[in-house]
Motif scaffolding. Structure first.
Motif, PDB file in Angstrom:
ATOM      1  N   ALA A   1       0.841  -1.205   0.000  1.00 15.38           N
ATOM      2  CA  ALA A   1       0.000   0.000   0.000  1.00 15.38           C
ATOM      3  C   ALA A   1       0.875   1.253   0.000  1.00 15.38           C
ATOM      4  CB  ALA A   1      -0.931  -0.020   1.213  1.00 15.38           C
ATOM      5  N   TYR A   2       1.948   1.206   0.786  1.00 19.54           N
ATOM      6  CA  TYR A   2       2.901   2.326   0.787  1.00 19.54           C
ATOM      7  C   TYR A   2       3.575   2.472  -0.578  1.00 19.54           C
ATOM      8  CZ  TYR A   2       7.462   4.547   1.365  1.00 19.54           C
ATOM      9  OH  TYR A   2       8.569   5.315   1.194  1.00 19.54           O
ATOM     10  N   ALA A   3       3.923   1.335  -1.200  1.00 24.30           N
ATOM     11  CA  ALA A   3       4.586   1.377  -2.505  1.00 24.30           C
ATOM     12  C   ALA A   3       3.681   1.986  -3.571  1.00 24.30           C
ATOM     13  CB  ALA A   3       5.006  -0.035  -2.918  1.00 24.30           C
ATOM     14  N   ILE A   4       2.396   1.671  -3.508  1.00 21.62           N
ATOM     15  CA  ILE A   4       1.454   2.245  -4.474  1.00 21.62           C
ATOM     16  C   ILE A   4       1.331   3.758  -4.244  1.00 21.62           C
ATOM     17  CG2 ILE A   4      -0.943   2.239  -5.262  1.00 21.62           C
ATOM     18  CD1 ILE A   4      -1.042  -0.736  -4.422  1.00 21.62           C
ATOM     19  N   TYR A   5       1.212   4.143  -2.987  1.00 18.00           N
ATOM     20  CA  TYR A   5       1.091   5.562  -2.664  1.00 18.00           C
ATOM     21  C   TYR A   5       2.331   6.342  -3.103  1.00 18.00           C
ATOM     22  CZ  TYR A   5       0.619   9.840   0.057  1.00 18.00           C
ATOM     23  OH  TYR A   5       0.553  11.162   0.433  1.00 18.00           O
ATOM     24  N   SER A   6       3.511   5.733  -2.934  1.00 17.01           N
ATOM     25  CA  SER A   6       4.782   6.405  -3.228  1.00 17.01           C
ATOM     26  C   SER A   6       5.279   6.140  -4.637  1.00 17.01           C
ATOM     27  CB  SER A   6       5.852   5.943  -2.222  1.00 17.01           C
ATOM     28  OG  SER A   6       5.442   6.192  -0.900  1.00 17.01           O
ATOM     29  N   ARG A   7       4.530   5.351  -5.414  1.00 14.34           N
ATOM     30  CA  ARG A   7       4.901   5.015  -6.798  1.00 14.34           C
ATOM     31  C   ARG A   7       6.285   4.372  -6.868  1.00 14.34           C
ATOM     32  NH1 ARG A   7       2.348  10.029  -7.450  1.00 14.34           N
ATOM     33  NH2 ARG A   7       0.392   9.903  -8.618  1.00 14.34           N
ATOM     34  N   LYS A   8       6.516   3.396  -6.046  1.00 17.02           N
ATOM     35  CA  LYS A   8       7.787   2.702  -6.071  1.00 17.02           C
ATOM     36  C   LYS A   8       7.879   1.809  -7.321  1.00 17.02           C
ATOM     37  CE  LYS A   8       9.219   4.278  -2.107  1.00 17.02           C
ATOM     38  NZ  LYS A   8      10.344   5.235  -2.043  1.00 17.02           N
ATOM     39  N   PRO A   9       9.065   1.684  -7.910  1.00 18.10           N
ATOM     40  CA  PRO A   9       9.184   0.902  -9.143  1.00 18.10           C
ATOM     41  C   PRO A   9       8.967  -0.588  -8.947  1.00 18.10           C
ATOM     42  CG  PRO A   9      11.345   1.650  -8.373  1.00 18.10           C
ATOM     43  CD  PRO A   9      10.326   2.361  -7.551  1.00 18.10           C
ATOM     44  N   TRP A  10       9.071  -1.064  -7.708  1.00 21.66           N
ATOM     45  CA  TRP A  10       8.904  -2.500  -7.436  1.00 21.66           C
ATOM     46  C   TRP A  10       7.469  -2.847  -7.062  1.00 21.66           C
ATOM     47  CZ3 TRP A  10       7.483  -2.199  -2.333  1.00 21.66           C
ATOM     48  CH2 TRP A  10       8.022  -1.154  -1.573  1.00 21.66           C
ATOM     49  N   ARG A  11       6.577  -1.891  -7.233  1.00 22.20           N
ATOM     50  CA  ARG A  11       5.177  -2.105  -6.825  1.00 22.20           C
ATOM     51  C   ARG A  11       4.566  -3.329  -7.508  1.00 22.20           C
ATOM     52  NH1 ARG A  11       0.161   0.651  -8.842  1.00 22.20           N
ATOM     53  NH2 ARG A  11      -1.486  -0.861  -8.406  1.00 22.20           N
ATOM     54  N   HIS A  12       4.684  -3.450  -8.828  1.00 25.94           N
ATOM     55  CA  HIS A  12       3.988  -4.528  -9.531  1.00 25.94           C
ATOM     56  C   HIS A  12       4.622  -5.890  -9.284  1.00 25.94           C
ATOM     57  CE1 HIS A  12       0.700  -2.614 -11.665  1.00 25.94           C
ATOM     58  NE2 HIS A  12       1.490  -1.571 -11.855  1.00 25.94           N
ATOM     59  N   ALA A  13       5.930  -5.921  -9.051  1.00 23.84           N
ATOM     60  CA  ALA A  13       6.568  -7.200  -8.705  1.00 23.84           C
ATOM     61  C   ALA A  13       5.995  -7.731  -7.394  1.00 23.84           C
ATOM     62  CB  ALA A  13       8.079  -7.029  -8.610  1.00 23.84           C
ATOM     63  N   LEU A  14       5.906  -6.858  -6.386  1.00 28.19           N
ATOM     64  CA  LEU A  14       5.367  -7.280  -5.093  1.00 28.19           C
ATOM     65  C   LEU A  14       3.880  -7.563  -5.194  1.00 28.19           C
ATOM     66  CD1 LEU A  14       5.856  -7.834  -2.122  1.00 28.19           C
ATOM     67  CD2 LEU A  14       5.554  -5.393  -1.663  1.00 28.19           C
ATOM     68  N   GLN A  15       3.155  -6.776  -5.979  1.00 24.12           N
ATOM     69  CA  GLN A  15       1.717  -6.999  -6.142  1.00 24.12           C
ATOM     70  C   GLN A  15       1.439  -8.370  -6.752  1.00 24.12           C
ATOM     71  OE1 GLN A  15      -0.899  -3.705  -7.369  1.00 24.12           O
ATOM     72  NE2 GLN A  15      -1.536  -4.970  -9.096  1.00 24.12           N
ATOM     73  N   LEU A  16       2.248  -8.766  -7.728  1.00 23.05           N
ATOM     74  CA  LEU A  16       2.067 -10.078  -8.343  1.00 23.05           C
ATOM     75  C   LEU A  16       2.352 -11.195  -7.347  1.00 23.05           C
ATOM     76  CD1 LEU A  16       1.477 -11.794 -10.820  1.00 23.05           C
ATOM     77  CD2 LEU A  16       3.873 -11.515 -11.514  1.00 23.05           C
ATOM     78  N   VAL A  17       3.425 -11.059  -6.570  1.00 27.43           N
ATOM     79  CA  VAL A  17       3.772 -12.083  -5.573  1.00 27.43           C
ATOM     80  C   VAL A  17       2.644 -12.242  -4.551  1.00 27.43           C
ATOM     81  CG1 VAL A  17       5.321 -12.620  -3.651  1.00 27.43           C
ATOM     82  CG2 VAL A  17       6.264 -11.855  -5.841  1.00 27.43           C
ATOM     83  N   ILE A  18       2.163 -11.127  -4.003  1.00 28.08           N
ATOM     84  CA  ILE A  18       1.115 -11.189  -2.983  1.00 28.08           C
ATOM     85  C   ILE A  18      -0.168 -11.768  -3.566  1.00 28.08           C
ATOM     86  CG2 ILE A  18      -0.404  -9.790  -1.522  1.00 28.08           C
ATOM     87  CD1 ILE A  18       1.942  -7.951  -0.999  1.00 28.08           C
TER      88      ILE A  18
END
Length: 249
Positions: free
Chosen positions: A95-112
């Motif tokens: 949730a923090y990564a999405i808010y902060s637009r981190k580049p690893w957001r989609h990698a973690l989103q896919l894993v979760i």
């Protein structure tokens, strides 16, 4: 340091899809750490069947649909340990990564999302293969369609849509990177996945999530009476004597 106007512009640029995903992972993480964390604590200190507490009542109530949650079921406990210790914190991090637009957001989103889908499968597949002896809701539409189908189906629908979104984003990014570095060919353009789940699917997810937010308080405080599931309701299924009792029948 970004100016207030740039920060405001950044907030405006966040899409409905990103806001929905961020809200989902906050609710997902708090559910894992709070409600399911309560089950793990009960399982190590006894069982929900024996606990005279809100957590005990909560899981005895849900056990009206799936009796495994009232006792120390090893499959459920194994899954919930991983869910509480690993997935709960990762959901809040995402949730923090999405808010902060981190580049690893989609990698973690896919894993979760894949972990959520696998967890749902492993929660019910062993039970189905055994003939569903602990799913006792066939005659009660509330238990069947709300407790089991909807409450668990939400953790299939939304992770599936978000996994689809992340796969499309990652494949497209890899194809673009390959082309931009000069090693790509025109055929690489066919590999790009600007497609993703249609926006209508995200609207369905948003509606389902809104319904979940409404139904949970209703179930906990409006539709349930602790007297319906008193302590000891599931004594016949208490985890130490469960197998012995079943064998003696």
């Amino acid at each position: 340091m970004p100016s207030p106007m740039s920060r405001q512009a950044g907030r405006k640029e966040r899409s409905f899809v990103d806001l929905l995903a961020m809200l989902w992972f906050v609710i997902d993480g708090l559910t894992h750490l709070g409600m399911e964390g309560g089950y793990v604590l009960l399982a190590f200190g006894g069982t929900a069947n024996k606990a005279d507490s809100f957590n005990g009542f909560l899981w005895r109530e849900y056990a009206r649909a799936d009796r495994r949650w009232a006792v120390r079921d090893p499959t459920i406990l194994s899954l919930e340990l991983l869910t509480v210790v690993v997935l709960g914190p990762l959901c809040l991090l995402l949730a923090y990564a999405i808010y902060s637009r981190k580049p690893w957001r989609h990698a973690l989103q896919l894993v979760i999302s894949v972990c959520e889908l696998y967890g749902g499968w492993m929660t019910f597949a062993p039970e189905w293969l055994d003939g569903s002896p602990n799913l006792c809701c066939q005659d009660d539409p509330v238990l069947l369609y709300i407790y089991l189908a909807f409450m668990n189906g939400l953790w299939v629908l939304i992770p599936a849509v978000l996994a689809w979104e992340s796969i499309g984003f990652i494949v497209d990014a890899c194809a673009r990177a390959k082309t931009e570095h000069g090693s790509g060919t025109p055929s690489d353009r066919a590999l790009r996945c600007p497609w993703g789940p249609a926006l209508q699917l995200h609207y369905i997810c948003a509606a389902a999530l809104g319904l979940y937010v409404i139904l949970v308080p209703l179930v906990l405080f409006g539709m349930s009476d602790p007297r319906n599931v008193p302590v000891g309701t599931y004594d016949a299924l208490d985890w130490k004597g469960w197998v012995a009792a079943s064998d003696s029948e």
